[in-house]
Design an enzyme around this catalytic site. Structure first.
Site, short mmCIF file in Angstrom:
data_model
loop_
_atom_site.label_atom_id
_atom_site.label_comp_id
_atom_site.label_asym_id
_atom_site.label_seq_id
_atom_site.Cartn_x
_atom_site.Cartn_y
_atom_site.Cartn_z
CB VAL B 17 -9.33 -44.47 -8.42
CG1 VAL B 17 -9.11 -44.94 -9.85
CG2 VAL B 17 -9.73 -45.65 -7.52
CE LYS B 106 -18.43 -49.94 -6.07
NZ LYS B 106 -17.24 -49.11 -6.27
CD GLU B 130 -12.87 -54.17 -17.61
OE1 GLU B 130 -13.37 -54.83 -16.69
OE2 GLU B 130 -12.95 -54.51 -18.80
CB VAL B 133 -17.42 -54.84 -12.43
CG1 VAL B 133 -17.57 -56.27 -11.90
CG2 VAL B 133 -18.79 -54.20 -12.59
CD GLU B 191 -15.25 -46.99 2.68
OE1 GLU B 191 -15.79 -45.94 3.10
OE2 GLU B 191 -15.27 -47.34 1.51
CE LYS B 206 -17.56 -53.43 -7.04
NZ LYS B 206 -16.68 -53.78 -5.90
N GLY B 308 -8.27 -50.59 -4.75
CA GLY B 308 -6.98 -49.95 -4.60
C GLY B 308 -6.77 -48.93 -5.69
#
Lengths: 438, 438
Positions: B17, B106, B130, B133, B191, B206, B308
């Site tokens: 990310v 999270k 944001e 979750v 994974e 979450k 992703g």
């Protein structure tokens, strides 16, 4: 909570939505105060006639016919009268007086939004209108805030519950448009005069608002191509269904790079085929949903109730609490970002896939002649399927040809259909419908 | 734009990310500046090892191993390192220094969120998350802002893409769990060590965050009952499918008025049956969705990509632009409203419908004896269906009994199942699964 600030809330209009907003402001006063950081005091409700019967019992002393005075004394103004005037003038008075405004008036926003946004910016107050598009569904705030770091490329919305109910009825029961409309009227999903819904005007106003926010520009109703559902037949629906599609009235706003018309935004409302696996295809009855494609986020969908007093009141109150929070914090508002004017494109510049149904003669070479016309007009065929109907003695009664094209321009498609009609082997063109989501 | 302010952005972490966030900050700098009202200058990227290969090519001079110094000089800090420390200390340093923080962590929020929220409130800065979750889906902001004038009564979320992919594979192909997991691993949806996903721990974190925001209180991971999908069999799925259901791993937070345990909020994660017509049932593959029921808004659903690099980066940047807008306006931040502590309820206090599959002897009176046990334990039966399997000579091979109950408590259900197991006419209890959305 003794030192909590008091904010005066003026409510303009007390119809279906307004009455629920008033009820919640009174019944949930403590919860709303805790969330806002200020008490939201309903200071009055402006109506045309105080004696009109309402859905909800409300204290009579709150009602007034003097909207102007009510607005001048308010910190927050909720406009739910509908129509252009006096709503427009009252909103401008409120804004110039430093009040934050919450409205659900899509017609006004689609017609004269830019004036209102500019006045609000100038006065440093918030003008919010979540209730104007897709009722209870939080869609404008996610576009404005959550997707502010992304680039939206396309918006597809089912934003009119009446037409979705009618199309869903036709799809489920095989009913004709007129019968499905009558059923919708009987159940209260359609008004006695359904024109604004079935001709797509309501959806078009919402399309203008969605397109403006999504593409950081300002579109009005005049920029929206609009086609309603009155010409959709039971046989269109049946034929789409057989091919794996469902017909929805979509509000579409998309970025287009068009070699002929330049790049810009196409904003339009029309009946559209969607593959049955598309998330929007599952939106049944009077529900609404907005499907967004963004460069980074990918595909998103927002689903919920698009109308109704209580659901729409939820959106109004969300805007109100957010505006109150801002007032409590002391920061000025910033309702949207407009970074420039982007050209709205004429519908001819948009490209979609098309579904075409043809009643053809069962002769050798028919398919080849039709395919040739498509190729000549630059329209590429994705799927072509012929169904032969035979009578009991196995003689051919009729032949049906169904074609789904790749993306093509409106102009190329129109030329193709004209040319196909001229063929002697064509009995009739039974459907010409746009397809999305493939 | 010459007088536009410059805001320094520190990025902590450059994984999947983080690398996309850095790329977008650089590539889309002009658009982000127009939307924020300030230039967002990426001042540095803190990583453990500068020489680690990255997904995206980024200027080498941006990288540093000194996160502490980078944070101290930033207006906005993006934390995407994951894990508890040093992420927690760095966020606290940033907040105390007056920087706004955007995080997708999270695990940290679910474990120690309250400390972070309080420190941010004290410092008057925004802490937004944001991305923590449901990846790209704008869900936290709509809950916090758009629904701030409503009362959420229930949240049902598909918030883990790995498990949704596995369950969808099992549903589509009839595969066993182990095979579907292997397929998910092969395609990169799971994974090498899938524990956090398949045991429900990721979804539980979450769930704690969703429950806290939805009910204006503060829940941690310890308040969440958690059951993963490792025990879901192909036969559970097949049997649910035949009965018109699909099995999803749901994160559930709901308000419960329980006569025995008092009223409160039940927060839990477990495999759950949903009717195939439920909007969440159509969420396929690795997609996420959150379904919300609110008193006024009714039913809402938010759908999109839950993981992703690029989709999650969209959520990070939305938070970043919103925080920058606030800084430009000069108002302090207010990240969420917590209006009090609401009791989290133990899973025993929650009630759901149940689906129970039984392998029974084909004898007269079996149904009556089973129904009697349910009644004795106060569990009401909604649907009971018996299927007799016969071999080629029409002799009974086995009899299968499927029961869907009305809402019942975990305790009553457990007692019922125990009692049923003791019956001599029961060969085995083949499934006990919770049902939602009926």
């Amino acid at each position: 909570m003794s030192e909590v600030r008091n904010l005066k809330v003026a409510l303009l209009g007390c119809g279906n939505v307004g009455a629920q907003v008033a009820r919640i402001l009174i019944d949930d006063a403590d919860a709303l105060a805790a969330r806002s950081g200020a008490r939201l005091e309903l200071s009055g409700i402006a109506v045309r006639n105080i004696d009109t019967p309402r859905d909800v019992e409300l204290p009579r002393e709150l009602f007034t016919t003097d909207a102007e005075t009510l607005v001048k004394d308010a910190d927050l103004v909720i406009e739910l009268m509908g129509g252009i005037e006096p709503a427009r003038s009252l909103i401008l008075t409120a804004v110039r007086n430093g009040a934050c405004v919450v409205t659900g008036n899509k017609a006004l926003l689609a017609q004269d939004g830019p004036t209102l946004y500019e006045e609000a910016d100038k006065a440093g107050v918030q003008l919010s209108y979540e209730a104007a598009v897709a009722g209870a569904i939080p869609i404008l705030r996610p576009i404005r805030d959550s997707l502010s770091g992304d680039r939206i490329t396309r918006v597809l919305g089912i934003v009119n519950g009446t037409t979705n109910f009618i199309l869903d009825q036709m799809d489920t029961t095989g009913a004709q448009f007129a019968d499905a409309l009558a059923e919708a009227q009987r159940l209260g999903y359609a008004e006695a005069d359904p024109t604004a819904d079935v001709e797509g005007h309501d959806a078009a106003a919402k399309a203008a608002i969605l397109a403006s926010l999504s593409f950081h520009t300002r579109f009005s109703l005049d920029d929206v191509y609009c086609e309603g559902i009155t010409k959709v037949t039971a046989s269109d629906i049946a034929s789409a269904k057989e091919a794996g599609f469902v017909i929805k009235l979509l509000a579409i706003a998309e970025k287009i790079e068009s070699p002929d018309n330049g790049s810009g935004i196409s904003v339009r409302v029309h009946p559209t085929l969607l593959p049955r696996e598309h998330p929007l295809a599952a939106v049944r009855g009077a529900f609404n949903a907005v499907f967004i494609e963004a460069e980074n986020a990918g595909e998103l969908m927002f689903y919920g109730q698009g109308a109704g007093g209580t659901p729409t009141a939820s959106a109004v109150l969300g805007d109100l609490v957010s505006a109150a929070r801002r007032l409590v914090l002391g920061g000025p508002g910033r309702t949207e970002t407009t970074t420039g004017y982007v050209q709205p494109l004429p519908v001819e510049a948009s490209t979609t896939s098309y579904y075409i149904g043809l009643d053809v003669a069962d002769q050798p070479g028919v398919l080849a002649r039709i395919a040739h016309i498509f190729a000549e007009n630059g329209v590429s065929i994705e799927i072509m399927r012929q169904t032969i109907h035979r009578d009991s003695s196995s003689a051919v009664e009729s032949a049906e040809l169904k074609i789904v094209t790749h993306r093509a321009s409106e102009a190329a498609l129109a030329a193709t259909v004209e040319a196909v009609k001229g063929l002697d082997v064509i009995n009739s063109v039974t459907s010409v419908l746009r397809v999305e989501g493939v």
